[in-house]
Write an enzyme that holds these catalytic residues in place. Sequence first.
Site, PDB file in Angstrom:
ATOM      1  N   GLU A   1       0.886  -1.166   0.000  1.00 40.11           N
ATOM      2  CA  GLU A   1       0.000   0.000   0.000  1.00 40.11           C
ATOM      3  C   GLU A   1       0.921   1.212   0.000  1.00 40.11           C
ATOM      4  OE1 GLU A   1      -1.794   3.020   1.127  1.00 40.11           O
ATOM      5  OE2 GLU A   1      -2.515   2.025   2.956  1.00 40.11           O
TER       6      GLU A   1
ATOM      7  N   CYS B   1      -1.615   8.701   2.716  1.00 43.78           N
ATOM      8  CA  CYS B   1      -1.316   8.165   1.401  1.00 43.78           C
ATOM      9  C   CYS B   1      -2.381   8.593   0.403  1.00 43.78           C
ATOM     10  CB  CYS B   1      -1.207   6.655   1.463  1.00 43.78           C
ATOM     11  SG  CYS B   1      -2.509   5.903   2.409  1.00 43.78           S
TER      12      CYS B   1
ATOM     13  N   GLU C   1       4.656  13.053  -4.537  1.00 41.32           N
ATOM     14  CA  GLU C   1       3.965  13.037  -3.239  1.00 41.32           C
ATOM     15  C   GLU C   1       4.754  13.903  -2.248  1.00 41.32           C
ATOM     16  OE1 GLU C   1       3.901   9.246  -0.923  1.00 41.32           O
ATOM     17  OE2 GLU C   1       1.761   9.662  -0.756  1.00 41.32           O
TER      18      GLU C   1
HETATM   19  P1  NAI Z   1       9.455   4.433   4.239  1.00 40.36           P
HETATM   20  O1  NAI Z   1       8.788   3.759   3.111  1.00 40.36           O
HETATM   21  O2  NAI Z   1      10.954   4.479   4.266  1.00 40.36           O
HETATM   22  O3  NAI Z   1       8.986   3.808   5.642  1.00 40.36           O
HETATM   23  C1  NAI Z   1       7.859   3.001   5.850  1.00 40.36           C
HETATM   24  C2  NAI Z   1       8.236   1.730   6.595  1.00 40.36           C
HETATM   25  O4  NAI Z   1       9.149   0.983   5.792  1.00 40.36           O
HETATM   26  C3  NAI Z   1       8.957   1.950   7.926  1.00 40.36           C
HETATM   27  O5  NAI Z   1       8.541   0.963   8.842  1.00 40.36           O
HETATM   28  C4  NAI Z   1      10.410   1.728   7.563  1.00 40.36           C
HETATM   29  O6  NAI Z   1      11.188   1.307   8.663  1.00 40.36           O
HETATM   30  C5  NAI Z   1      10.307   0.631   6.527  1.00 40.36           C
HETATM   31  N1  NAI Z   1      11.446   0.527   5.617  1.00 40.36           N
HETATM   32  C6  NAI Z   1      12.256   1.515   5.162  1.00 40.36           C
HETATM   33  N2  NAI Z   1      13.205   1.013   4.353  1.00 40.36           N
HETATM   34  C7  NAI Z   1      13.002  -0.314   4.266  1.00 40.36           C
HETATM   35  C8  NAI Z   1      13.652  -1.390   3.579  1.00 40.36           C
HETATM   36  N3  NAI Z   1      14.711  -1.171   2.806  1.00 40.36           N
HETATM   37  N4  NAI Z   1      13.164  -2.639   3.722  1.00 40.36           N
HETATM   38  C9  NAI Z   1      12.077  -2.879   4.476  1.00 40.36           C
HETATM   39  N5  NAI Z   1      11.432  -1.910   5.171  1.00 40.36           N
HETATM   40  C10 NAI Z   1      11.876  -0.640   5.056  1.00 40.36           C
HETATM   41  O7  NAI Z   1       8.900   5.918   4.281  1.00 40.36           O
HETATM   42  P2  NAI Z   1       9.536   7.193   5.020  1.00 40.36           P
HETATM   43  O8  NAI Z   1      10.970   7.383   4.662  1.00 40.36           O
HETATM   44  O9  NAI Z   1       9.203   7.151   6.438  1.00 40.36           O
HETATM   45  O10 NAI Z   1       8.722   8.343   4.300  1.00 40.36           O
HETATM   46  C11 NAI Z   1       9.112   8.761   3.000  1.00 40.36           C
HETATM   47  C12 NAI Z   1       7.927   9.039   2.132  1.00 40.36           C
HETATM   48  O11 NAI Z   1       7.186   7.851   1.954  1.00 40.36           O
HETATM   49  C13 NAI Z   1       6.915  10.015   2.683  1.00 40.36           C
HETATM   50  O12 NAI Z   1       7.311  11.346   2.442  1.00 40.36           O
HETATM   51  C14 NAI Z   1       5.707   9.628   1.904  1.00 40.36           C
HETATM   52  O13 NAI Z   1       5.756  10.205   0.633  1.00 40.36           O
HETATM   53  C15 NAI Z   1       5.818   8.129   1.782  1.00 40.36           C
HETATM   54  N6  NAI Z   1       5.038   7.400   2.810  1.00 40.36           N
HETATM   55  C16 NAI Z   1       3.843   6.866   2.453  1.00 40.36           C
HETATM   56  C17 NAI Z   1       3.062   6.251   3.404  1.00 40.36           C
HETATM   57  C18 NAI Z   1       1.732   5.668   3.070  1.00 40.36           C
HETATM   58  O14 NAI Z   1       0.850   5.650   3.909  1.00 40.36           O
HETATM   59  N7  NAI Z   1       1.546   5.116   1.885  1.00 40.36           N
HETATM   60  C19 NAI Z   1       3.467   6.171   4.806  1.00 40.36           C
HETATM   61  C20 NAI Z   1       4.776   6.696   5.068  1.00 40.36           C
HETATM   62  C21 NAI Z   1       5.514   7.302   4.082  1.00 40.36           C
END
Ligand code: NAI
Length: 508
Positions: free
Chosen positions: A275, A309, A406
């Site tokens: 998602e 999101c 985004e």
């Molecule tokens: P992210 O995608 O890095 O983090 C989300 C989750 O993924 C966290 O639990 C993180 O620890 C984990 N994660 C990060 N790198 C990973 C890897 N290589 N392998 C497995 N798990 C991993 O998102 P971040 O850096 O916190 O936010 C960056 C951007 O992502 C935001 O500005 C936004 O645009 C988007 N985002 C979208 C979300 C949604 O609800 N679809 C939620 C959070 C962020």
Amino acid sequence: MLFIMGDLNIKLKTPQTGEYDQPTGLLYSHHSFINNEFVKGVDGKTFEVINPTTEDVICSVHEASEKDVDIAVSAARKAFEGSWKTTTPNERGRLLVKLADLWEKNMDLLASVEALDNGKAFTMAKGDISAGANCLRYYGGWADKIQGKVVDTNAETFNYIKKEPIGVCGQIIPWNFPLLMWSWKIGPAIAAGNTVVLKTAEQTPLGGLVAAALVKEAGFPPGVINIISGFGKVAGAAISSHMDIDKVAFTGSTLVGRTIMKAAAGSNLKKVTLELGGKSPNIVFEDADIDNAISWVNFGIYFNHGQCCCAGSRIIVQDTIYDKFIQRFKERAAQNNVGDPFAKETFQGPQVSQLQFDRIMGYIEEGKKAGATVETGGKRKGDKGYFIEPTIFSNVTEDMRIVQEEIFGPVCTVSKFSTQEEAIKIGNNTNYGLAAAVHTKNLNTAIQVSNALKAGTVWVNQYNMLSHQLPFGGFKESGVGRELGDAALDNYIQVKTVSIRLGDALFG
Ligand code: NAI
Ligand code: MG
């Protein structure tokens, strides 16, 4: 308020609850650990949790390493192959419903921890907890209604199709709705009979640990639900490439979503659901009720500080009402209460982290440089905490980064269209496809535009109105699979066909 790690339970304080017990360990259980108890990470490493309202350190929690992921996975495996397998669907449902009741009983506590750790307004956080409890209860109700079927193919065979759990599920959640995402992930996985290892986001580990204490209180057997805190590149990567995890579910950035899919492909081809991000269009036609449309547009982008999101970040308005719309919308946005999450009147708190704050401010500067007009906002609010003013850009072109990427903050763009065809074209001009909305009084317009928009959810004359009963997920690069509703159960079930030859006539 800095706590040095010592005990695995520390006392924290919120303005709403006063002092409370905050677990700081990892929750998993294994033969060498006391069952269903919080434990330290194997390496003894911890990381700091920041309060985004004050920028102070709240406390530290134990960090899961690859070794901790291994231990959690083997606990989940042992439970899956053991006691959980023989637990009846009725009992699984009862446990989920009990957990939902405990969420409601602890509503103020859970909402306070969310407000403290994530920065969301306490009143809004209560909405998250209530929706999360509803979600857990809904899937509790599903647990004993997952049924196979009999299929007649010919007179010689008897065929039945069984729905079985997948096994050990890795679940990786983000920081924007820490507890709501916890419930969206755990509810369907557990209802379908799987066991889980869930990793919270490093920015917001506290709520997931308080909810973990409730898992124990609800009476789940050890190893069924394992909650770990840790970083994406370490614990998250260990989950997505693990050889003994059968399925991974992820919510977060599209970039990391791709990494997870690759890790699954490069390891054991675990099933993947994602998602991801969005850049959702919110289209306002000239015949819409303008006051209502502005309220929904405002809520569509500024709810949860734009960290959704499905945020309605691209507002697309018919040219005949464009000037009036901008004038009224900017007055509305400037009235949103931005401030302390624990103040009663607050609608918008701080962004979650320094990093997110910097990313958003970077986009605002980028938009100005590209020639867009800041109608309102565009600046930091105050000098402490990651607060950003509700911001509206006009005079944008479709190629600008602020229109295509985004931003995940309280920032939107407003574009113009003249015909319905043009509205659809602009609406679909994105690689994302999570959500969209149409505001109009004309039923034909509403249905024609909804049908034409490439998005997993389309709202008409409203925005952000999710329900645990309705599937949610992305077209295009916004994701794979659906969460919520009966659709989410499919992510956690595998289908087995059993075909039995009848009689003893000689074959061939
Ligand atoms: P992210 O995608 O890095 O983090 C989300 C989750 O993924 C966290 O639990 C993180 O620890 C984990 N994660 C990060 N790198 C990973 C890897 N290589 N392998 C497995 N798990 C991993 O998102 P971040 O850096 O916190 O936010 C960056 C951007 O992502 C935001 O500005 C936004 O645009 C988007 N985002 C979208 C979300 C949604 O609800 N679809 C939620 C959070 C962020
Ligand atoms: Mg935090």
